[in-house]
Design a protein around this motif. Structure first.
Motif, PDB file in Angstrom:
ATOM      1  N   PHE A 232       8.822 -57.445   6.874  1.00 25.79           N
ATOM      2  CA  PHE A 232      10.109 -58.016   6.240  1.00 25.79           C
ATOM      3  C   PHE A 232       9.951 -56.693   4.785  1.00 25.79           C
ATOM      4  N   ILE A 233       8.701 -56.408   4.737  1.00 28.75           N
ATOM      5  CA  ILE A 233       8.241 -55.438   3.792  1.00 28.75           C
ATOM      6  C   ILE A 233       8.972 -53.530   4.478  1.00 28.75           C
ATOM      7  N   LYS A 234       9.838 -53.411   3.018  1.00 28.83           N
ATOM      8  CA  LYS A 234      10.624 -52.173   3.223  1.00 28.83           C
ATOM      9  C   LYS A 234      10.031 -51.152   2.605  1.00 28.83           C
ATOM     10  N   PHE A 235      10.497 -49.460   2.801  1.00 31.78           N
ATOM     11  CA  PHE A 235       9.894 -48.189   2.738  1.00 31.78           C
ATOM     12  C   PHE A 235       9.317 -48.039   1.783  1.00 31.78           C
ATOM     13  N   ASP A 236      10.150 -49.053   0.263  1.00 34.09           N
ATOM     14  CA  ASP A 236       9.862 -48.883  -1.495  1.00 34.09           C
ATOM     15  C   ASP A 236       8.961 -49.911  -1.446  1.00 34.09           C
ATOM     16  N   ASN A 237       8.058 -51.255  -1.034  1.00 32.55           N
ATOM     17  CA  ASN A 237       7.223 -51.633  -0.870  1.00 32.55           C
ATOM     18  C   ASN A 237       8.004 -52.781  -1.799  1.00 32.55           C
ATOM     19  N   SER A 238       8.995 -53.503  -1.504  1.00 32.02           N
ATOM     20  CA  SER A 238       9.848 -54.489  -1.413  1.00 32.02           C
ATOM     21  C   SER A 238       9.523 -55.408  -0.616  1.00 32.02           C
ATOM     22  N   LEU A 239       9.697 -56.914  -0.781  1.00 31.43           N
ATOM     23  CA  LEU A 239       9.776 -57.401   0.110  1.00 31.43           C
ATOM     24  C   LEU A 239      11.536 -57.788   0.634  1.00 31.43           C
ATOM     25  N   ASP A 240      11.583 -57.758   1.859  1.00 31.27           N
ATOM     26  CA  ASP A 240      13.314 -58.187   1.955  1.00 31.27           C
ATOM     27  C   ASP A 240      13.125 -59.603   2.721  1.00 31.27           C
ATOM     28  N   ILE A 241      13.829 -60.821   2.123  1.00 31.18           N
ATOM     29  CA  ILE A 241      14.004 -62.035   1.740  1.00 31.18           C
ATOM     30  C   ILE A 241      15.359 -62.925   2.252  1.00 31.18           C
ATOM     31  N   LYS A 242      16.234 -61.597   2.554  1.00 34.09           N
ATOM     32  CA  LYS A 242      17.984 -62.145   2.579  1.00 34.09           C
ATOM     33  C   LYS A 242      17.025 -63.552   3.994  1.00 34.09           C
ATOM     34  N   ASN A 243      16.197 -62.816   4.512  1.00 35.37           N
ATOM     35  CA  ASN A 243      16.838 -64.448   5.843  1.00 35.37           C
ATOM     36  C   ASN A 243      15.748 -65.958   5.795  1.00 35.37           C
ATOM     37  N   PHE A 244      14.838 -65.416   4.478  1.00 30.47           N
ATOM     38  CA  PHE A 244      14.111 -66.704   3.851  1.00 30.47           C
ATOM     39  C   PHE A 244      14.405 -67.721   4.459  1.00 30.47           C
ATOM     40  N   LYS A 245      15.581 -68.007   4.275  1.00 24.12           N
ATOM     41  CA  LYS A 245      16.325 -69.999   3.964  1.00 24.12           C
ATOM     42  C   LYS A 245      16.269 -70.167   5.410  1.00 24.12           C
ATOM     43  N   ASN A 246      16.165 -69.367   6.370  1.00 24.62           N
ATOM     44  CA  ASN A 246      16.886 -69.397   8.003  1.00 24.62           C
ATOM     45  C   ASN A 246      15.123 -69.632   8.622  1.00 24.62           C
ATOM     46  N   ILE A 247      14.043 -69.611   7.642  1.00 28.04           N
ATOM     47  CA  ILE A 247      12.867 -69.996   8.631  1.00 28.04           C
ATOM     48  C   ILE A 247      11.952 -70.795   7.626  1.00 28.04           C
ATOM     49  N   LYS A 248      11.051 -71.600   8.583  1.00 30.91           N
ATOM     50  CA  LYS A 248      10.347 -72.657   7.935  1.00 30.91           C
ATOM     51  C   LYS A 248       9.975 -71.990   6.364  1.00 30.91           C
TER      52      LYS A 248
END
Length: 440
Positions: A232-248
């Protein structure tokens, strides 16, 4: 008492947090005994005068006297804060930032924290409603930015240190402010723990065991999270949250907490993590939520979270560049502008025009390569410039006419002279993601 602990470190240079009290006095004495057998063993001490006691100057003089006698280099720093709410926490933050700035890369910071301190910290964590990470309290060894703190007495009780001090005829300071039960830690120390120890003599040692178990559980959890969070951590140290609604939810919260903890700041609170989850995962896409954490903040842009350093608002800032042959220094550590032969070619200003730099513009603009005007907000979005960076990009003006957002776009100027000049922006925008340590 601590020979084996100290000898395991390859570093031979140590900085002692020396208050002159019992704990740090025993620590200094222990290190002096080690130094007698190890000529390459380097010791420095740092004393922080909090200026909250009428005796503080005498304590500083005591520390000077001891360090001069043993030829130990001593750093003395002063803190002056208003005696308002949460003074303990503010002093602690200030103290550690001062110490960090004095700590050399090849040094390890040593503190005199002991088992009783650990028990007090655990109870304070319970008061705040902390989870396993908070209940881990102090670790024997802690990463301190890119440096290290070691607490060699953490497995020793205060009674053991007192016994050692009396046997070795040590002289130390008694800070009577430690008797003031208006401070939470002192209240726990003098009113709560004695009752618990009287009822359960092994209470302090059992608290230590609890913190140890929490530390081990937290370490194990972090190892498992680290394997997962890399997805989930991208090259610029940001956190990719696009799929967070689909996990617990529990896993999402754990991943957010772990990502924040990797930024080398104070552990975020339960409420902080809950706020990030609900306001940034589930708020509408055009919202601009943020969570402030000390000197930093968490921001969402599109479907990622960013950890950024707070910057001063430059909305009303105007810089005049009267002498083009000289570099123009920008605020907020944004670097400088320079006229040279390697930057971007722009329409040259006329003699009567004032060259100035601003950081805010509203309205419609026509940029090179376009046939129609668009709102500048839409241009920023097209160029994928996050909202918090938009007022950090220097906007070049001639008088009141916008010419360029340097490095991003150039305005389509008609019926102007074809003369050009070349500008380079040597910027430090990446400092927005700077992970330099700040104990906050």
């Amino acid at each position: 008492m601590i020979d084996k602990i100290i000898n395991q470190y390859k570093n031979k240079s140590f900085l002692i947090a020396y208050s002159g009290g019992l704990d740090s006095t025993v620590l200094l004495d222990q290190l002096l005994k080690i130094k007698k057998t190890k000529p390459d063993f380097n010791i420095r001490a740092i004393h922080i005068n909090h200026n909250i006691s009428e005796f503080s100057k005498k304590w500083t003089e005591h520390c000077k006297k001891i360090c001069n006698f043993y030829k130990i280099p001593l750093i003395i720093e002063n803190i002056c804060l208003d005696k308002n709410n949460n003074i303990e926490e503010k002093l602690r933050i200030k103290r550690y930032n001062i110490i960090y700035n004095h700590l050399s890369l090849n040094e390890i910071l040593l503190t005199g924290h002991h088992m009783n301190d650990q028990c007090e910290t655990l109870i304070l964590s319970l008061k705040r409603g902390s989870g396993p990470t908070g209940l881990s309290s102090m670790s024997f060894e802690t990463t301190f930015g890119n440096k290290k703190i070691v607490r060699p007495f953490l497995k020793k009780t205060k009674k053991e240190l007192e016994l050692y001090a009396y046997k070795n005829n040590l002289n130390w300071i008694e800070d009577f402010s430690n008797l003031n039960i208006n401070y939470d830690r002192n209240f726990i120390r003098h009113k709560i723990i004695p009752i618990l120890e009287k009822r359960w003599p092994f209470f302090i040692k059992n608290c230590f065991r609890t913190t140890y178990i929490c530390q081990k559980e937290t370490t194990l959890l972090n190892k498992l999270l680290d394997k997962k969070i890399n997805n989930f951590i991208k090259f610029d140290n940001s956190l990719d949250i696009k799929n967070f609604k689909n996990i617990k939810k529990e896993l999402s919260l754990a991943l957010i907490r772990r990502w924040v903890s990797l930024q080398k700041i104070k552990k975020p609170s339960y409420n902080n993590i809950q706020y990030i989850y609900h306001q940034m995962i589930y708020s509408r896409l055009d919202a601009n939520p943020k969570c402030i954490l000390g000197t930093h903040e968490i921001r969402r842009y599109k479907k990622s979270l960013y950890f950024i350093k707070k910057q001063s608002n430059l909305k009303n800032t105007i810089l005049f560049w009267h002498k083009k042959e000289k570099n123009l220094t920008l605020p907020n550590n944004l670097g400088f502008l320079s006229q040279n032969q390697t930057g971007i070619a722009l329409p040259a200003p006329e003699n009567h025009q004032l060259i100035n730099i601003r950081f805010q513009y509203e309205g419609n603009i026509l940029i090179l390569g376009r046939s129609k005007k668009r709102k500048i907000k839409k241009i920023w979005q097209e160029k994928n410039i996050p909202p918090w960076l938009r007022n950090q990009i220097p906007l070049l003006f001639y008088n009141n006419d916008l010419i360029s957002a340097l490095g991003v776009f150039v305005i389509n100027i008609k019926n102007k002279s074809q003369n050009t000049w070349i500008i380079s922006w040597y910027n430090n925008l990446k400092s927005t993601y700077n992970n330099s340590f700040s104990f906050s």
